[in-house]
Design a protein around this motif. Structure first.
Motif, PDB file in Angstrom:
ATOM      1  N   MET A  33       0.827  -1.110   0.025  1.00 15.62           N
ATOM      2  CA  MET A  33      -0.011   0.037   0.137  1.00 15.62           C
ATOM      3  C   MET A  33       0.885   1.139   0.061  1.00 15.62           C
ATOM      4  SD  MET A  33      -3.149   1.081   2.668  1.00 15.62           S
ATOM      5  CE  MET A  33      -3.572  -0.767   2.790  1.00 15.62           C
ATOM      6  N   LYS A  34       1.808   1.325   0.786  1.00 17.86           N
ATOM      7  CA  LYS A  34       2.906   2.457   0.916  1.00 17.86           C
ATOM      8  C   LYS A  34       3.408   2.542  -0.382  1.00 17.86           C
ATOM      9  CE  LYS A  34       5.443   5.623   2.516  1.00 17.86           C
ATOM     10  NZ  LYS A  34       5.135   6.835   3.187  1.00 17.86           N
ATOM     11  N   LEU A  40       1.410   5.660  -7.281  1.00 21.50           N
ATOM     12  CA  LEU A  40       0.106   5.696  -8.442  1.00 21.50           C
ATOM     13  C   LEU A  40      -0.609   6.697  -7.929  1.00 21.50           C
ATOM     14  CD1 LEU A  40      -0.766   1.953  -8.334  1.00 21.50           C
ATOM     15  CD2 LEU A  40       0.530   3.149 -10.246  1.00 21.50           C
ATOM     16  N   GLY A  41      -0.877   7.129  -6.700  1.00 19.54           N
ATOM     17  CA  GLY A  41      -1.588   8.317  -6.141  1.00 19.54           C
ATOM     18  C   GLY A  41      -2.961   7.950  -6.186  1.00 19.54           C
ATOM     19  N   PRO A  42      -3.955   8.701  -5.519  1.00 22.91           N
ATOM     20  CA  PRO A  42      -5.321   8.096  -5.538  1.00 22.91           C
ATOM     21  C   PRO A  42      -6.031   7.633  -6.475  1.00 22.91           C
ATOM     22  CG  PRO A  42      -4.845  10.518  -4.429  1.00 22.91           C
ATOM     23  CD  PRO A  42      -3.654  10.014  -5.459  1.00 22.91           C
ATOM     24  N   SER A  43      -6.080   8.280  -7.791  1.00 21.40           N
ATOM     25  CA  SER A  43      -6.724   7.850  -9.014  1.00 21.40           C
ATOM     26  C   SER A  43      -6.565   6.656  -9.280  1.00 21.40           C
ATOM     27  CB  SER A  43      -6.756   8.901 -10.115  1.00 21.40           C
ATOM     28  OG  SER A  43      -7.187  10.352  -9.885  1.00 21.40           O
ATOM     29  N   LEU A 267      -7.180  -0.353   4.473  1.00 18.00           N
ATOM     30  CA  LEU A 267      -6.654  -0.206   6.027  1.00 18.00           C
ATOM     31  C   LEU A 267      -7.505  -0.997   7.083  1.00 18.00           C
ATOM     32  CD1 LEU A 267      -5.115   3.551   5.928  1.00 18.00           C
ATOM     33  CD2 LEU A 267      -3.823   1.185   6.114  1.00 18.00           C
ATOM     34  N   ALA A 268      -8.590  -0.547   6.735  1.00 14.21           N
ATOM     35  CA  ALA A 268      -9.547  -1.571   7.531  1.00 14.21           C
ATOM     36  C   ALA A 268      -9.459  -2.844   7.310  1.00 14.21           C
ATOM     37  CB  ALA A 268     -11.196  -1.062   7.269  1.00 14.21           C
ATOM     38  N   LEU A 331       1.121   5.568   3.769  1.00 13.02           N
ATOM     39  CA  LEU A 331       0.551   6.196   2.369  1.00 13.02           C
ATOM     40  C   LEU A 331       1.370   7.394   2.282  1.00 13.02           C
ATOM     41  CD1 LEU A 331      -3.223   5.866   3.214  1.00 13.02           C
ATOM     42  CD2 LEU A 331      -1.842   4.076   1.909  1.00 13.02           C
ATOM     43  N   SER A 332       0.835   8.574   2.148  1.00 18.18           N
ATOM     44  CA  SER A 332       1.476   9.742   1.750  1.00 18.18           C
ATOM     45  C   SER A 332       0.621  10.879   2.281  1.00 18.18           C
ATOM     46  CB  SER A 332       1.973   9.781   0.454  1.00 18.18           C
ATOM     47  OG  SER A 332       0.779  10.268  -0.382  1.00 18.18           O
ATOM     48  N   ARG A 333       1.177  12.138   2.412  1.00 15.99           N
ATOM     49  CA  ARG A 333       0.449  13.439   2.820  1.00 15.99           C
ATOM     50  C   ARG A 333      -0.850  13.525   1.747  1.00 15.99           C
ATOM     51  NH1 ARG A 333       2.318  15.960   7.002  1.00 15.99           N
ATOM     52  NH2 ARG A 333       4.178  15.371   7.922  1.00 15.99           N
ATOM     53  N   GLU A 334      -0.747  12.866   0.645  1.00 10.37           N
ATOM     54  CA  GLU A 334      -1.691  13.138  -0.555  1.00 10.37           C
ATOM     55  C   GLU A 334      -3.039  12.567  -0.022  1.00 10.37           C
ATOM     56  OE1 GLU A 334      -1.946  12.554  -5.331  1.00 10.37           O
ATOM     57  OE2 GLU A 334      -0.271  11.509  -4.123  1.00 10.37           O
ATOM     58  N   PHE A 335      -2.840  11.591   1.069  1.00  6.60           N
ATOM     59  CA  PHE A 335      -4.156  11.121   1.694  1.00  6.60           C
ATOM     60  C   PHE A 335      -4.592  11.383   2.647  1.00  6.60           C
ATOM     61  CE2 PHE A 335      -2.087   8.229  -1.350  1.00  6.60           C
ATOM     62  CZ  PHE A 335      -3.237   7.439  -2.203  1.00  6.60           C
ATOM     63  N   MET A 336      -4.199  12.636   3.100  1.00  9.50           N
ATOM     64  CA  MET A 336      -4.652  13.187   4.588  1.00  9.50           C
ATOM     65  C   MET A 336      -6.115  13.654   4.571  1.00  9.50           C
ATOM     66  SD  MET A 336      -2.060  13.366   6.656  1.00  9.50           S
ATOM     67  CE  MET A 336      -2.484  14.581   7.849  1.00  9.50           C
TER      68      MET A 336
END
Length: 476
Positions: A33-34, A40-43, A267-268, A331-336
């Protein structure tokens, strides 16, 4: 009547090895996932989630529930080793045929998939290999749990998961977007190869054990299908509703919100993998063995509630308390922006996990169609509530819909289990369930108001978790 099904030392031995496997799976899943979140990013991560859900849904359907049915069937044969191993060999033989047919069917159907889902034709075709691996892996796991080959299961699962993870990461690294579909299939393919090696070493691929009249194979397969088809429909209902939610998000809220939902759901799912999935198989075996005596069956359910509730609650409390840190690290800060969605989805997994304990009772008593009722009610509530919540709140709305539906799932499952056992949950069980729910809601409220306050509750949960782990191992 043997009390084997409720032997606490055996329960804890199996739980320890299963938890070790779950931890290895968790680390591998979080690593994937990390890396995928950064690459890849969210999309594109959302697209990977759709591929994975499609593979899971078709694989679940093709398995015909034989994996879970095998656990119950073999659990009923513990007094006859010869019959048990002969039955296991027949089940594996049937699994090989099912896997081949599943791959062929998925390959032939792949031109139709782009018309129904947001999946490219070539990706749908490649997924057929992952579907075959998923089908045979599920059946191997059921047979290994039924025969209590926990050491072989643990080694094969960890080896397959680690190798599959490394190969999946390499495929995305080398191929970028084109490697997404290979990243999805490589873990089940590597895992089924590891299970095949373990099966060969333990005699599960020695089909001479199952030689005899063809009626023997037919009888075993018929028993598997009678129990397995309802299980298949149940699992298809569970995976299908998630795919529906993804499509709703994609069409109503867009690719980014779908990506946020994917990480919340993934994550769940690690919570489910860490504790529930690793213990479910052994619990169904024990409960099936104890089902001849309702008092023993009630004790088995009580032991499972004790075994699952405290550690599951601790893990959920820790995850919710430190979600903002977990998002940055895993993940990354992009997913905050997905933090609240992740917290709510993780809490919903707590109630799903507790419901799964009570949901095994109808299967153990040979009422698989009745076992579908709680999930059917929950699925209707999920899609109905998501229809109104997703347009209003996107991924967070989907997470709230999951939470509401899984609270309903737990309530219906407890009532159904009580009716079949002829006994209501004990006061201790009710206190455990109530305290568990209050604990996670408290930490959610605290972390929403103040990160420091949430961290303090999280640290308290960690200390309590250490005590719980010590007490469990002290009983061994």
């Amino acid at each position: 009547m043997s009390n084997q099904g409720n032997d606490k030392s055996l329960i804890l031995k199996v739980a320890s090895l299963s938890s070790l496997v779950a931890v290895a799976n968790l680390i591998s899943s979080l690593l994937r996932m990390k890396v995928f979140a950064l690459m890849l990013g969210p999309s594109l991560l959302g697209y990977m989630g759709i591929l994975n859900n499609y593979m899971q849904m078709i694989g679940t359907c093709a398995t015909l529930g034989v994996g879970s049915a095998a656990i119950r069937q073999l659990g009923d044969l513990t007094d006859s080793k010869t019959t048990m191993w002969s039955t296991a060999s027949r089940i594996v033989k049937f699994g090989v045929v099912l896997a081949a047919l599943a791959a062929l069917g998925a390959l032939l159907a792949s031109p139709l998939i782009p018309r129904l889902l947001s999946i490219e034709f070539t990706d749908a075709a490649i997924l057929s290999a992952g579907i075959a691996g998923l089908v045979l892996s599920t059946i191997f796991v059921g047979v290994m749990y039924g025969l209590v080959l926990i050491n072989a299961y643990a080694i094969a699962t960890m080896a397959g998961t680690v190798l599959g993870t490394l190969a999946a990461i390499l495929s995305v690294f080398l191929l970028g977007k084109d490697g997404i579909v290979f990243a999805v299939i490589l873990v089940p393919v590597a895992t089924v190869l590891a299970y095949s090696i373990a099966g060969y070493r333990n005699g599960l691929l020695d089909f001479s054990r199952s030689q005899g009249k063809p009626s023997g194979d037919v009888a075993v397969i018929t028993a598997m299908i009678n129990m397995g088809v309802p299980m298949t429909i149940l699992l298809l209902l569970q995976t299908g509703t998630i795919l529906v939610i993804r499509q709703m998000l994609l069409q109503v809220s867009g690719e980014v919100e779908n990506g946020y939902f994917h990480v919340a759901w993934a994550l769940a799912g690690t919570i489910n993998s860490l504790l529930i999935s690793s213990l479910d198989g052994d619990f169904l075996r024990r409960l099936s063995h104890a089902a001849r005596d309702k008092s023993l069956a009630a004790v088995a359910v009580h032991h499972q509630v004790e075994l699952v509730t405290r550690p599951l609650t601790v893990v959920v409390v820790l995850f919710v308390a430190f979600t903002n840190i977990a998002v940055v690290v895993l993940l990354s800060r992009e997913f905050m922006p997905a933090i609240l969605s992740i917290q709510v989805m993780v809490i919903s997994e707590l109630f799903r996990g507790l419901a799964s304990v009570y949901g095994k009772t109808p299967f153990a008593y040979g009422h698989p169609w009745l076992a579908m009722l709680p999930d059917l009610i929950s699925a209707i509530a999920l899609i109905g509530s998501a229809y109104f919540l997703i347009p209003a709140a996107g991924a967070f709305g989907a997470a709230v819909a999951f939470l509401l539906s899984r609270l309903l799932l737990l309530g219906v499952s407890v009532v159904l289990s009580s009716l079949l056992l002829g006994k209501n949950p004990s006061n201790e069980e009710l206190v455990l369930l109530g305290a568990s729910g209050l604990a996670v809601l408290l930490v959610l409220a605290a972390s929403s108001q103040s990160l420091i306050f949430g961290y303090l509750i999280g640290v308290a949960g960690l200390i309590y978790g250490v005590r719980v782990a010590y007490s469990l191992f002290a009983q061994r």
